[in-house]
Design a protein around this motif. Structure first.
Motif, mmCIF file in Angstrom:
data_model
loop_
_atom_site.group_PDB
_atom_site.id
_atom_site.type_symbol
_atom_site.label_atom_id
_atom_site.label_comp_id
_atom_site.label_asym_id
_atom_site.label_seq_id
_atom_site.Cartn_x
_atom_site.Cartn_y
_atom_site.Cartn_z
ATOM 1 N N UNK A 554 -17.737 28.139 16.395
ATOM 2 C CA UNK A 554 -18.271 27.324 15.315
ATOM 3 C C UNK A 554 -19.708 27.685 14.971
ATOM 4 N N UNK A 555 -20.506 28.114 15.926
ATOM 5 C CA UNK A 555 -21.898 28.453 15.646
ATOM 6 C C UNK A 555 -21.998 29.702 14.762
ATOM 7 N N UNK A 556 -20.959 30.535 14.743
ATOM 8 C CA UNK A 556 -21.002 31.745 13.936
ATOM 9 C C UNK A 556 -20.395 31.553 12.553
ATOM 10 N N UNK A 557 -19.864 30.339 12.274
ATOM 11 C CA UNK A 557 -19.193 30.119 11.003
ATOM 12 C C UNK A 557 -20.117 29.412 10.036
ATOM 13 N N UNK A 558 -20.242 29.922 8.808
ATOM 14 C CA UNK A 558 -20.992 29.188 7.786
ATOM 15 C C UNK A 558 -20.234 27.941 7.369
ATOM 16 N N UNK A 559 -20.876 27.107 6.560
ATOM 17 C CA UNK A 559 -20.291 25.810 6.209
ATOM 18 C C UNK A 559 -18.979 25.963 5.461
ATOM 19 N N UNK A 560 -18.890 26.979 4.573
ATOM 20 C CA UNK A 560 -17.656 27.133 3.788
ATOM 21 C C UNK A 560 -16.473 27.502 4.684
ATOM 22 N N UNK A 561 -16.729 28.353 5.694
ATOM 23 C CA UNK A 561 -15.661 28.748 6.608
ATOM 24 C C UNK A 561 -15.252 27.581 7.498
ATOM 25 N N UNK A 562 -16.240 26.772 7.887
ATOM 26 C CA UNK A 562 -15.938 25.598 8.706
ATOM 27 C C UNK A 562 -15.046 24.627 7.931
ATOM 28 N N UNK A 563 -15.328 24.463 6.626
ATOM 29 C CA UNK A 563 -14.523 23.570 5.800
ATOM 30 C C UNK A 563 -13.090 24.095 5.657
ATOM 31 N N UNK A 564 -12.936 25.398 5.422
ATOM 32 C CA UNK A 564 -11.597 25.976 5.273
ATOM 33 C C UNK A 564 -10.818 25.889 6.585
ATOM 34 N N UNK A 565 -11.509 26.109 7.714
ATOM 35 C CA UNK A 565 -10.831 26.020 9.011
ATOM 36 C C UNK A 565 -10.386 24.590 9.287
ATOM 37 N N UNK A 566 -11.205 23.623 8.887
ATOM 38 C CA UNK A 566 -10.856 22.221 9.106
ATOM 39 C C UNK A 566 -9.693 21.795 8.209
#
Length: 591
Positions: A554-566
Motif C-alpha cells: 500500500x505504501x507504494x500505491x498512489x491514491x488512484x491505484x488504491x481506489x481501484x484496488x479497493x
C-alpha cells in the motif's frame, strides 16, 4: 441501451424474413451502438494491447465516440493498418494475427453487431462456429445423435481459409442483401487496410484479418454459400429411399429359425440365432438407399455418407470444384480425407469419430450398437496434454509458478485439467484422461513441494480435501486464500468423475455477446462524474490490463491505484486533469 437493442431486434426480424437492407450505414451514427460495443469489448484481453499506434482502451470517453461518428457522417473514417504478430500452431508453424487499433476495434464491433443481428437468423442449422449458443459440443452432439449408419466420412479442410477469402466475392455476397453502398465501402476499407510487419506496410489483397472482431461473422457469411450448396444440391441428390431393402440371407436364416422353434429344436435355434447376429438385417449395398449428412465448424467441415465409396469421391470432388470456381478457395489435399466409418476414425474438432459394430453386444435382444456413432478421445491428444507436465521423461515441477501463492498454483492446474476434461466429456472413453490427471496432479504437487522445500507426500497431505459434488463425495486438492472481511477464496484440483456425459454442452462464447452489455461501466461513464476528485465534468475511462498491476504494498500505491484496488475494478472513470495526473504518477514497482 434500449435503443440499440431495438435496432438489433429489427435487423434480426428482417434477417429472418430475408428482406434486403437499405440505409444501414446510418446506424454508424448511433451513439448507443458504440456504447454497447464498448461494453462488449473493453474487458477483452486485447483491449489494452496496442496496434500500430499506442491507442488502447485507456482514455475511452464519449467525446471519442462523437469524434468517430463525426468522421462517419462525412465518410472520412479510415482504418489504420493492423500490427501483425505470429502465434505458434500445434504443427510447429505460425499463424498470423492482426492487432488493430482501439478505434478500429470499436468500429469493427459496431459493424459486427449489425451484420450478426441480420445474417445469423438465416444461417444454416448445420453451421456451429462463431455463433451464439453453438460450439464444438453442439456440432459433435449432432453427429452423435443423427449420423447412425454412416458408411464413409469425408473430412474437409480449406487451405489457409481465413487468409484466402476473395474480397470482391465477399463484397458481392454482402451486396446481395445489403443495398447500401456507403456501408459496403466502409467494409471494403476495413478489409483493405493493410498491415505492418516489422514496421513495413503491406497490402491485404485477400482474406479477413485474424484477430479482428468482425472477421468471424464475415467468414460465416462467406462460407454460408458452401452450406447452401451442400444443403440445396448435394444432400437432395445423395439422399433417397425411406428404408433399406431386406437382406435375403438374413430372411432365409430367420425362416429356418422359426421352423426350429416350432419343432422344439433348441440347439438348432441357438445356432441360427448366433448366425443371424453375424448377418445384416437389411441390404447394406441397396442401390435405392442413400444418406448424406453435413456439419461445419468455421473452416472445418465433415460429411457422413451412406453409400459406395465411388459416390463419396464424387461428393468430395464436387465440393472442391464449388470452392474453387465459386468461392476461389482450395481444399487441403493432405487433410481432406475419405475415411471408412467402421474400420477407421475420422478426426473432427479434436475428437476421433467412428461407427460401432458388434455382433456380441446384445441389448433387449437387439444388436443395439451396430451403426451407432462413437466419439473417442484421441491417444495423441492425451499424450500432447501430458507433455505440458513432463520433463526428463516424467512429471516435473513448473519453476515459473514456484513464486506464486499456493491458491494460484492450484487454481492454474485445476483450470487446465478441468478445461480438458469438460471438453472431452462427450467421449465414451473419457476415462483415458486418468493418465492426464496423474501427470497434472504430480506436477502440481512437485511445484508446491519445490516452493515450500518439502516433499510431494507432505504437500498431498496438506492440500487433500473431500468435497460434495453432483456425483457424491469426491477427493480433490484445494488451497485457500484468506481475505480480510470476506470469505476465503478456494481453488480446487480434481474432484471430477471421468464418465461420459451425453448431455454435456460447452458452447463457444459468441465473439462478443450482444444482449448482455456491461451496463455497470456504461452507467458510471454516463454519470459524467470523476470517481477520483468527484468533479462533475466530461470524463474518460482509465483502464489497466489487470488488477495484478495494482498488487503492490500500500505504501507504494498512489491514491488512484488504491481506489481501484479497493473497488476491485480495472477501470476508473476520471476527468481529464485526473487522467493526466494518473499517467504522471504510475504504480511503482517494489525494489
Amino acid at each position: 441501451m434500449q435503443e440499440a437493442e431495438v435496432v438489433l431486434n429489427v435487423l434480426r426480424e428482417r434477417g429472418r424474413k430475408g428482406l434486403p437492407l437499405t440505409q444501414l450505414y446510418r446506424q454508424m451514427f448511433n451513439k448507443e451502438l458504440y456504447l454497447l460495443a464498448y461494453g462488449n469489448i473493453y474487458s477483452n484481453q486485447g483491449a489494452m494491447t496496442p496496434g500500430a499506434s499506442e491507442e488502447t482502451a485507456d482514455g475511452m470517453s464519449e467525446d471519442k465516440i462523437e469524434q468517430i461518428i463525426g468522421l462517419m457522417r462525412q465518410e472520412r473514417y479510415r482504418f489504420s493498418p493492423a500490427r501483425r504478430v505470429y502465434i505458434p500452431k500445434k504443427n510447429g508453424k505460425f499463424r498470423p494475427l492482426g492487432l488493430p487499433s482501439w478505434s478500429d476495434k470499436l468500429v469493427g464491433e459496431v459493424v459486427r453487431l449489425l451484420l450478426e443481428a441480420y445474417y445469423d437468423p438465416g444461417f444454416s442449422d448445420r453451421s456451429h462456429g462463431f455463433r451464439k449458443g453453438r460450439g464444438c459440443h453442439t456440432a459433435l452432439r449432432e453427429i452423435n445423435n443423427t449420423w447412425t449408419g454412416t458408411a464413409w466420412f469425408v473430412e474437409g479442410d480449406i487451405s489457409d481459409c481465413f487468409g484466402s477469402f476473395n474480397h470482391e466475392i465477399l463484397l458481392g455476397i454482402l451486396a446481395e442483401k445489403i443495398h447500401d453502398q456507403r456501408l459496403l465501402r466502409l467494409i471494403r476499407h476495413m478489409l483493405q487496410a493493410g498491415y505492418l510487419e516489422d514496421w513495413e506496410y503491406s497490402d491485404t489483397l485477400s482474406g479477413v484479418p485474424q484477430g479482428g472482431v468482425v472477421s468471424p461473422i464475415l467468414s460465416n457469411i462467406y462460407l454460408h454459400k458452401l452450406d447452401e450448396f451442400v444443403e440445396r444440391e448435394l444432400i437432395p441428390q445423395y439422399t433417397r429411399g425411406a428404408l433399406r431393402t431386406a437382406n435375403p440371407a438374413y430372411r432365409l436364416v430367420d425362416s429356418h429359425l422359426r421352423r426350429a422353434r416350432r419343432r422344439g429344436d433348441r440347439a438348432e435355434a441357438r445356432r441360427l440365432e448366433h448366425q443371424m447376429r453375424s448377418l445384416p438385417s437389411t441390404d447394406p449395398m441397396d442401390p435405392g438407399y442413400r444418406r448424406l449428412k453435413y456439419v461445419r465448424y468455421a473452416d472445418d467441415h465433415l460429411l457422413g455418407f451412406t453409400g459406395p465409396k465411388a459416390e463419396a469421391e464424387e461428393i468430395k470432388a464436387r465440393i472442391a470444384t464449388f470452392l474453387r470456381e465459386t468461392l476461389g478457395m482450395e481444399l487441403n489435399t493432405t487433410k481432406t480425407l475419405i475415411t471408412h466409418a467402421r474400420s477407421q476414425r475420422a478426426r473432427f474438432l479434436g475428437y476421433d469419430i467412428t461407427v460401432q459394430h458388434s455382433s456380441t453386444k446384445i441389448t433387449r435382444s437387439r444388436r443395439s450398437v451396430n451403426g451407432k456413432i462413437a466419439l473417442r478421445v484421441p491417444s495423441d491428444a492425451v499424450k500432447a496434454q501430458c507433455a505440458r507436465y513432463r520433463k526428463h521423461g516424467k512429471p516435473w515441477h513448473r519453476s515459473r509458478l514456484q513464486n506464486l501463492h499456493d491458491y494460484d498454483i492450484v487454481r492454474i492446474y485445476g483450470a487446465e485439467y478441468r478445461g480438458v476434461v469438460n471438453y472431452y466429456l462427450l467421449a465414451q472413453d473419457v476415462w483415458r484422461l486418468r493418465t492426464l490427471r496423474w501427470h497434472a496432479e504430480t506436477s502440481m504437487l512437485k511445484t508446491l513441494a519445490a516452493k515450500h522445500r518439502s516433499t510431494v507426500t507432505k504437500m498431498a497431505a496438506r492440500h487433500q480435501a473431500k468435497v460434495i459434488t453432483g456425483d457424491g463425495l469426491r477427493t480433490c486438492f484445494e488451497a485457500k486464500r484468506k481475505r480480510k472481511g470476506k470469505p476465503d477464496l478456494v481453488a480446487r484440483f480434481g474432484g471430477i468423475i471421468l464418465r461420459q456425459d451425453r448431455r454435456a454442452v460447452i458452447t463457444d462464447p459468441a465473439p462478443v455477446p450482444a444482449r448482455v452489455p456491461r451496463k455497470e461501466l456504461l452507467m458510471r461513464l454516463r454519470t459524467r462524474k470523476c470517481e477520483l476528485c468527484e468533479a462533475g465534468t466530461t470524463v474518460a475511462v482509465h483502464q489497466v490490463a489487470g488488477l495484478k498491476e495494482l498488487e503492490r504494498p500500500e505504501m507504494d500505491r498512489p491514491a488512484w491505484a488504491e481506489l481501484m484496488a479497493r473497488m476491485r475494478r480495472k477501470t476508473l472513470v476520471v476527468c481529464a486533469p485526473c487522467h493526466d495526473w494518473i499517467h504522471a504518477n504510475p504504480v511503482t514497482h517494489a525494489a
